[in-house]
Write a protein that holds these residues in place. Structure first.
Motif, PDB file in Angstrom:
ATOM      1  N   PHE A 264       8.688 -10.227   7.836  1.00  0.00           N
ATOM      2  CA  PHE A 264       8.331 -11.387   7.026  1.00  0.00           C
ATOM      3  C   PHE A 264       8.193 -11.079   5.537  1.00  0.00           C
ATOM      4  N   LEU A 265       7.948  -9.813   5.196  1.00  0.00           N
ATOM      5  CA  LEU A 265       7.814  -9.458   3.787  1.00  0.00           C
ATOM      6  C   LEU A 265       9.011  -8.698   3.260  1.00  0.00           C
ATOM      7  N   ASN A 266       9.943  -8.369   4.161  1.00  0.00           N
ATOM      8  CA  ASN A 266      11.160  -7.636   3.783  1.00  0.00           C
ATOM      9  C   ASN A 266      10.847  -6.305   3.092  1.00  0.00           C
ATOM     10  N   ILE A 267       9.825  -5.627   3.592  1.00  0.00           N
ATOM     11  CA  ILE A 267       9.436  -4.330   3.044  1.00  0.00           C
ATOM     12  C   ILE A 267       9.816  -3.246   4.039  1.00  0.00           C
ATOM     13  N   ASN A 268      10.532  -2.251   3.575  1.00  0.00           N
ATOM     14  CA  ASN A 268      10.982  -1.160   4.423  1.00  0.00           C
ATOM     15  C   ASN A 268       9.793  -0.397   5.002  1.00  0.00           C
ATOM     16  N   THR A 269       9.857  -0.102   6.301  1.00  0.00           N
ATOM     17  CA  THR A 269       8.738   0.571   6.975  1.00  0.00           C
ATOM     18  C   THR A 269       8.440   1.933   6.369  1.00  0.00           C
ATOM     19  N   GLU A 270       9.470   2.669   5.972  1.00  0.00           N
ATOM     20  CA  GLU A 270       9.263   3.985   5.364  1.00  0.00           C
ATOM     21  C   GLU A 270       8.508   3.864   4.042  1.00  0.00           C
ATOM     22  N   GLN A 271       8.831   2.822   3.275  1.00  0.00           N
ATOM     23  CA  GLN A 271       8.134   2.590   2.016  1.00  0.00           C
ATOM     24  C   GLN A 271       6.660   2.278   2.261  1.00  0.00           C
ATOM     25  N   ILE A 272       6.389   1.484   3.300  1.00  0.00           N
ATOM     26  CA  ILE A 272       5.011   1.142   3.639  1.00  0.00           C
ATOM     27  C   ILE A 272       4.231   2.406   4.024  1.00  0.00           C
ATOM     28  N   ALA A 273       4.848   3.260   4.835  1.00  0.00           N
ATOM     29  CA  ALA A 273       4.184   4.466   5.314  1.00  0.00           C
ATOM     30  C   ALA A 273       3.817   5.402   4.157  1.00  0.00           C
ATOM     31  N   GLN A 274       4.648   5.440   3.125  1.00  0.00           N
ATOM     32  CA  GLN A 274       4.402   6.326   1.992  1.00  0.00           C
ATOM     33  C   GLN A 274       3.385   5.758   1.009  1.00  0.00           C
ATOM     34  N   SER A 275       3.349   4.421   0.865  1.00  0.00           N
ATOM     35  CA  SER A 275       2.562   3.801  -0.206  1.00  0.00           C
ATOM     36  C   SER A 275       1.296   3.107   0.266  1.00  0.00           C
ATOM     37  N   TYR A 276       1.212   2.774   1.554  1.00  0.00           N
ATOM     38  CA  TYR A 276       0.040   2.075   2.101  1.00  0.00           C
ATOM     39  C   TYR A 276      -1.137   3.035   2.198  1.00  0.00           C
ATOM     40  N   LYS A 277      -2.342   2.596   1.797  1.00  0.00           N
ATOM     41  CA  LYS A 277      -3.515   3.476   1.730  1.00  0.00           C
ATOM     42  C   LYS A 277      -4.600   3.105   2.748  1.00  0.00           C
ATOM     43  N   ASN A 278      -4.173   2.742   3.919  1.00  0.00           N
ATOM     44  CA  ASN A 278      -5.070   2.612   5.077  1.00  0.00           C
ATOM     45  C   ASN A 278      -6.180   1.571   4.920  1.00  0.00           C
ATOM     46  N   TYR A 279      -5.821   0.420   4.362  1.00  0.00           N
ATOM     47  CA  TYR A 279      -6.773  -0.697   4.396  1.00  0.00           C
ATOM     48  C   TYR A 279      -6.029  -2.020   4.326  1.00  0.00           C
ATOM     49  N   ILE A 280      -6.399  -2.924   5.228  1.00  0.00           N
ATOM     50  CA  ILE A 280      -5.902  -4.299   5.205  1.00  0.00           C
ATOM     51  C   ILE A 280      -6.983  -5.197   5.788  1.00  0.00           C
ATOM     52  N   ASP A 281      -7.133  -6.384   5.219  1.00  0.00           N
ATOM     53  CA  ASP A 281      -7.977  -7.407   5.849  1.00  0.00           C
ATOM     54  C   ASP A 281      -7.259  -8.743   5.779  1.00  0.00           C
ATOM     55  N   PHE A 282      -7.666  -9.645   6.644  1.00  0.00           N
ATOM     56  CA  PHE A 282      -7.013 -10.952   6.749  1.00  0.00           C
ATOM     57  C   PHE A 282      -8.062 -11.970   7.164  1.00  0.00           C
ATOM     58  N   VAL A 283      -8.164 -13.074   6.424  1.00  0.00           N
ATOM     59  CA  VAL A 283      -9.185 -14.090   6.693  1.00  0.00           C
ATOM     60  C   VAL A 283      -8.550 -15.476   6.646  1.00  0.00           C
ATOM     61  N   ILE A 284      -8.871 -16.311   7.640  1.00  0.00           N
ATOM     62  CA  ILE A 284      -8.501 -17.727   7.614  1.00  0.00           C
ATOM     63  C   ILE A 284      -9.793 -18.530   7.577  1.00  0.00           C
TER      64      ILE A 284
END
Length: 423
Positions: A264-284
């Motif tokens: 849905f975001l068209n972001i390469n998984t390898e790029q996410i693995a290298q740049s993501y810093k182990n935090y996400i939250d989601f609220v509705i």
């Protein structure tokens, strides 16, 4: 009178003995079911045990529905006359490298009835090599079968390859019986749990009971990384939330989320693995907000000159927030439009996205012992989101909560509860 009472007691005892005998036979047959040998994980669902543990809930509901209509009876008859051998337990597996697809192997009890059942659907039956057949119920469910067995594939949002399915069916020497799996955790779960999940390599086990419209699960997740005793979590307003989720787990331990970002975001998984810093939250949130879009259209004047016209369109959307932690270049690749328009607020390596503009100016964080948390109450979801599966969950008044705690440096204790106490 005594004779009548005695005969009644004998009849009831006979029925009970027969019922127990049938239950034991079905349980023994259940463990002789096949699963794919190169499976990564196993999901078990004990149909008979769930039914017996919830008779007080199911029977009155079934009787009430039967009085009003014959839908339940028709569905029941369709299932039992489908030609399939309905097992006491259902086993689903995922394959290595393909965790987004579920597979289950079932027996065909009556070939003619099975073919008649398939002909009730609009799709055609494709004939493959080696007297194998392929059939697709919809975009998410496909099967391949011969005269003895069926392999069901549940592939949510994934492509189905009929030849790969055919090879899974053809190579029956690569199947194994559930009873031949050597694992003390799994053996215990097979006997006691209504529902369980087991990962073969990592030996993650999560199991629980479904009683009185409530599913309670407990288990241990073995992490490949060291788990922190305390985690920095965004401070989330506890009022008016329909859904709250956060995770400080490593990216490689959340493959489903990785697939979502890639699709849905068209972001390469390898790029996410290298740049993501182990935090996400989601609220509705329970409320909605109004988003405004300017639409430009063109017309012509009396001299046939092009004239631009601007029109402001307003749309009611759910109030959604999500936060990511990552490298600056990674955060910049997150698009502004994801179903709705999201407005960004940044603080260091954190970036908050919200469908509401201008109100979220600061990001505050607090320490929390839970590295992973999920909660939702579908009765609180905004009315404009009551479509498809969401509408069903709202009707059934579904509530889900998943809590975690660090048991050891690489072990995460999980407790989950799902309520579905609709009418």
């Amino acid at each position: 009178m005594r004779k009548l009472l005695r005969n009644t007691m004998i009849a009831l005892a006979t029925i009970l003995i027969v019922a127990i005998a049938i239950y034991i036979i079905r349980e023994n047959k259940a463990d002789k079911q096949y699963i794919l040998q190169n499976s990564e994980s196993l999901i078990g669902l004990s149909l008979d045990d769930i039914f017996l543990s919830n008779l007080s809930v199911l029977l009155p509901k079934t009787i009430e529905r039967t009085r009003d209509s014959t839908k339940s009876e028709k569905l029941f008859n369709k299932i039992w006359s489908s030609g399939l051998a309905i097992p006491a337990k259902l086993y689903f597996t995922t394959l290595q490298g393909s965790t987004s697809k579920l597979y289950t192997i079932q027996k065909i009890r009556n070939w003619e009835n099975w073919i008649t059942t398939l002909h009730q659907f609009d799709q055609k039956i494709d004939t493959l090599a080696d007297s194998h057949y392929f059939f697709k119920f919809d975009k998410n469910i496909a099967i391949v079968f011969d005269r003895e067995h069926i392999i069901f594939e549940l592939a949510i949002g994934q492509q189905t390859d009929s030849e790969i399915l055919r090879q899974l069916l053809k190579n029956k020497e690569r199947w194994q019986m559930v009873k031949n799996i050597t694992s003390s955790k799994l053996t215990s779960g097979l006997k006691t749990e209504h529902l369980f999940y087991y990962h073969f390599k990592e030996e993650h086990f999560l199991g629980g009971q479904i009683i009185n419209k409530e599913l309670a699960l407990e288990g241990i997740y073995k992490s490949q990384h060291n788990l922190a005793d305390m985690n920095s979590i965004r401070r989330i307003d506890e009022k008016s939330n329909a859904l709250i989720f956060w995770s400080s787990l490593y990216w490689d331990e959340m493959p489903r989320l990785a697939l979502f970002f890639e699709k849905f975001l068209n972001i390469n998984t390898e790029q996410i693995a290298q740049s993501y810093k182990n935090y996400i939250d989601f609220v509705i949130k329970t409320k909605t907000v109004v988003q405004k879009d300017t639409v430009i259209s063109y017309d012509y004047d009396e001299n046939f000159s092009s004239i631009a016209k601007e029109e402001v369109q307003t749309t009611q959307v759910p109030l959604i927030e999500f936060t990511l932690k990552g490298e600056k270049e990674f955060l910049q690749t997150i698009p502004q439009e994801i179903f709705y328009n999201f407005y960004k607020t940044s603080k260091g390596q954190f970036q908050l996205h919200s469908t509401e503009q201008g109100t979220l100016k600061t990001l505050k964080f607090e320490q929390n012992k839970m590295p992973f948390y999920f909660y939702t109450d579908f009765t609180l979801w905004p009315t404009i989101s009551h479509v498809g599966a969401i509408a069903y969950f709202v009707q059934e008044k579904v509530k889900i909560e998943i809590q975690t705690s660090v048991k050891s440096k690489k072990e995460l204790k999980i407790k989950a509860k799902i309520d579905f106490k609709g009418n």
